[in-house]
Design a protein around this motif. Structure first.
Motif, mmCIF file in Angstrom:
data_model
loop_
_atom_site.group_PDB
_atom_site.id
_atom_site.type_symbol
_atom_site.label_atom_id
_atom_site.label_comp_id
_atom_site.label_asym_id
_atom_site.label_seq_id
_atom_site.Cartn_x
_atom_site.Cartn_y
_atom_site.Cartn_z
ATOM 1 N N ALA A 3 0.833 -1.213 0.000
ATOM 2 C CA ALA A 3 0.000 0.000 0.000
ATOM 3 C C ALA A 3 0.860 1.252 0.000
ATOM 4 N N TRP A 4 1.968 1.237 0.756
ATOM 5 C CA TRP A 4 2.887 2.375 0.777
ATOM 6 C C TRP A 4 3.520 2.606 -0.588
ATOM 7 N N GLN A 5 3.643 1.560 -1.361
ATOM 8 C CA GLN A 5 4.209 1.691 -2.698
ATOM 9 C C GLN A 5 3.124 1.944 -3.748
ATOM 10 N N LEU A 6 1.904 2.211 -3.268
ATOM 11 C CA LEU A 6 0.758 2.525 -4.125
ATOM 12 C C LEU A 6 0.388 1.370 -5.059
ATOM 13 N N LYS A 7 0.669 0.157 -4.613
ATOM 14 C CA LYS A 7 0.292 -1.043 -5.367
ATOM 15 C C LYS A 7 -1.001 -1.588 -4.762
ATOM 16 N N THR A 8 -2.108 -0.906 -5.094
ATOM 17 C CA THR A 8 -3.385 -1.156 -4.433
ATOM 18 C C THR A 8 -3.895 -2.573 -4.657
ATOM 19 N N GLU A 9 -3.842 -3.052 -5.876
ATOM 20 C CA GLU A 9 -4.377 -4.382 -6.171
ATOM 21 C C GLU A 9 -3.597 -5.471 -5.436
ATOM 22 N N GLU A 10 -2.260 -5.360 -5.454
ATOM 23 C CA GLU A 10 -1.448 -6.346 -4.748
ATOM 24 C C GLU A 10 -1.689 -6.268 -3.240
ATOM 25 N N ALA A 11 -1.863 -5.032 -2.728
ATOM 26 C CA ALA A 11 -2.125 -4.847 -1.299
ATOM 27 C C ALA A 11 -3.456 -5.491 -0.909
ATOM 28 N N GLU A 12 -4.464 -5.326 -1.760
ATOM 29 C CA GLU A 12 -5.768 -5.919 -1.471
ATOM 30 C C GLU A 12 -5.683 -7.451 -1.465
ATOM 31 N N ALA A 13 -4.961 -8.018 -2.417
ATOM 32 C CA ALA A 13 -4.815 -9.479 -2.482
ATOM 33 C C ALA A 13 -4.138 -10.013 -1.229
ATOM 34 N N ALA A 14 -3.103 -9.315 -0.781
ATOM 35 C CA ALA A 14 -2.406 -9.741 0.438
ATOM 36 C C ALA A 14 -3.301 -9.605 1.660
#
Length: 456
Positions: free
Chosen positions: A164-175
């Protein structure tokens, strides 16, 4: 006599047993006391961070007095975590490393995993994404080998934060979804659910699903209160306030942010205080209450400067730029925006570096092969050059030896010729002397012949 000895022996054994029982009783009391201190310091981490640090230090001193290495490791871990929540990151890393060393000495895999997670959190705070990810991954592997399902909850939850800090929203949501699914298997770590709900609400809000985000936040508040997690409650109220702010409901946004500020002031999280003061300043600025906006912006900036946090300073100066613009101070607004942008650049560089590190790990095999090929080429060139150097050195050495030989030969020839000339000169002189003596003898003989003639 035998009866007396038996009686004495009986008394001695009785006293020994009594002493042993008392010793076991004291050890049990000490162990109970240490466990009580551990639970107290652990519980306070979620409600009163300054009290938690004090209790953790008390626990550490007691563990040291009783020379209990395992309890010392636990106490060091709690002290480090308390420093992390107080944003004393250097101290958090210091105590975390000490705890990790103690756990490794005890070969306590569960303790090692917990210490690694706490160190990962500290590195996350300072944007050292690679170190944070390394610690989280190592802890997850240890928990997997141990068959502990809690490792998945911690790993995916912390991974989602990094993404999320790296603005990778989709990957953050999956995790985050994986963390939630893992929490169903491991109910002993359900105290992580409030954080999972709050983070998921942020993702929903970014997608524009405000109603779903609000419902998720109310669930987070309920769970946070159940697990006595003050930070979770404050975070949820802050996010609720932000939802109203985005919808233009400024008056409705004030009560939840006030609750967040009140909870956090009691808890003692300076980072959160700066964020919440800045958030309240934005609300007042939107309501054109500039004086109140300045007051809370000042509080936010003061904490940001004290904490020396680029993220907090970036946010604080951005809020000032908005207030200055509302107040008609356009030059000050531009200056504040430039300051905010400067801090943003430093954060972006860190994120880019982290992304590059991630790409490096994905292409590690290719780069390793390339590096090996380059190394082989360099070694081949080095051998080739070494051979030529050896040949050149030998040629130079032979040339120098030949020159020295010629010089010595010349010197010897010159000496021989000189000696020969001197010998010839001596021979010539000797011949001259012989010729002179021969002439003298001839003269003498001639005189003798003349005398004999005279006698005749």
């Amino acid at each position: 006599m035998n009866h007396t000895k038996y009686l004495a022996l009986t008394i001695f054994v009785s006293l020994l047993c009594a002493s042993t029982l008392r010793s076991h009783s004291v050890d049990k009391q000490e162990h109970t006391h240490l466990k009580t201190l551990y639970k107290k310091s652990k519980a306070l981490l979620g409600t009163d961070i300054k009290a938690a640090l004090s209790a953790s230090k008390q626990y550490l001193n007691a563990a040291k007095e009783h020379h209990d290495t395992a309890e010392v490791a636990n106490a060091l871990n709690n002290v480090g975590l308390a420093h992390y929540y107080l944003n004393n990151i250097d101290s958090a890393v210091y105590y975390g490393e000490l705890a990790l060393s103690k756990y490794e000495g005890l070969n306590d895999s569960a303790g090692i995993s917990e210490a690694l997670v706490n160190l990962g959190l500290a590195y996350s705070y300072t944007n050292q994404v690679d170190k944070a990810f390394e610690n989280f991954t190592r802890a997850y592997r240890i928990d997997t080998l141990r068959g502990d399902p809690s490792g998945a909850v911690f790993y995916y939850y912390n991974l989602s934060t990094l993404l999320a800090w790296q603005l990778k929203t989709e990957e953050a949501e999956a995790a985050l979804i994986k963390a939630y699914e893992a929490s169903k298997t491991d109910t002993s770590h359900n105290y992580l659910l409030p954080g999972i709900y709050v983070d998921y609400a942020v993702i929903l809000r970014e997608r524009g699903a405000f109603d779903a985000a609000r419902d998720t936040l109310y669930k987070a508040i309920a769970l946070s209160r159940k697990f006595k997690d003050s930070m979770g409650v404050a975070s949820a109220y802050s996010e609720l306030s932000y939802l109203d702010y985005l919808n233009g409901k400024y008056q409705e946004a004030l009560p939840p942010i006030n609750k967040a500020i009140k909870i956090n002031e009691h808890y003692g999280d300076r980072y959160g205080q700066s964020i919440y003061y800045g958030q309240k300043a934005e609300i007042f600025n939107a309501m054109s209450l500039v004086d109140s906006a300045y007051r809370y912006a000042d509080s936010s900036l003061a904490i940001a400067k004290a904490e020396r946090s680029p993220e907090l300073l970036m946010e604080a100066w951005y809020i000032y730029s908005q207030i200055y613009e509302q107040d008609g101070r356009f030059e000050d607004a531009l200056s504040a925006y430039k300051r905010s942008y400067a801090y943003n650049d430093s954060i972006v560089v860190l994120d880019v570096n982290s992304e590059l590190l991630s790409k490096q790990s994905e292409n590690s095999k290719k780069k390793l092969n390339d590096s090996r090929l380059i190394q082989q080429q360099q070694e081949s060139e080095l051998k080739y050059r070494s051979r030529w150097i050896v040949v050149m050195v030998l040629l130079v050495a032979v040339s120098i030896a030949f020159i020295v030989f010629l010089l010595l030969l010349r010197k010897r020839t010159q000496a021989y010729n000189k000696a020969l000339l001197e010998r010839n000169q001596q021979i010539l002189e000797h011949r001259a002397q012989l010729d002179e003596k021969t002439k003298e003898l001839e003269d003498t003989n001639e005189q003798l012949r003349n005398i004999n003639k005279s006698k005749d």
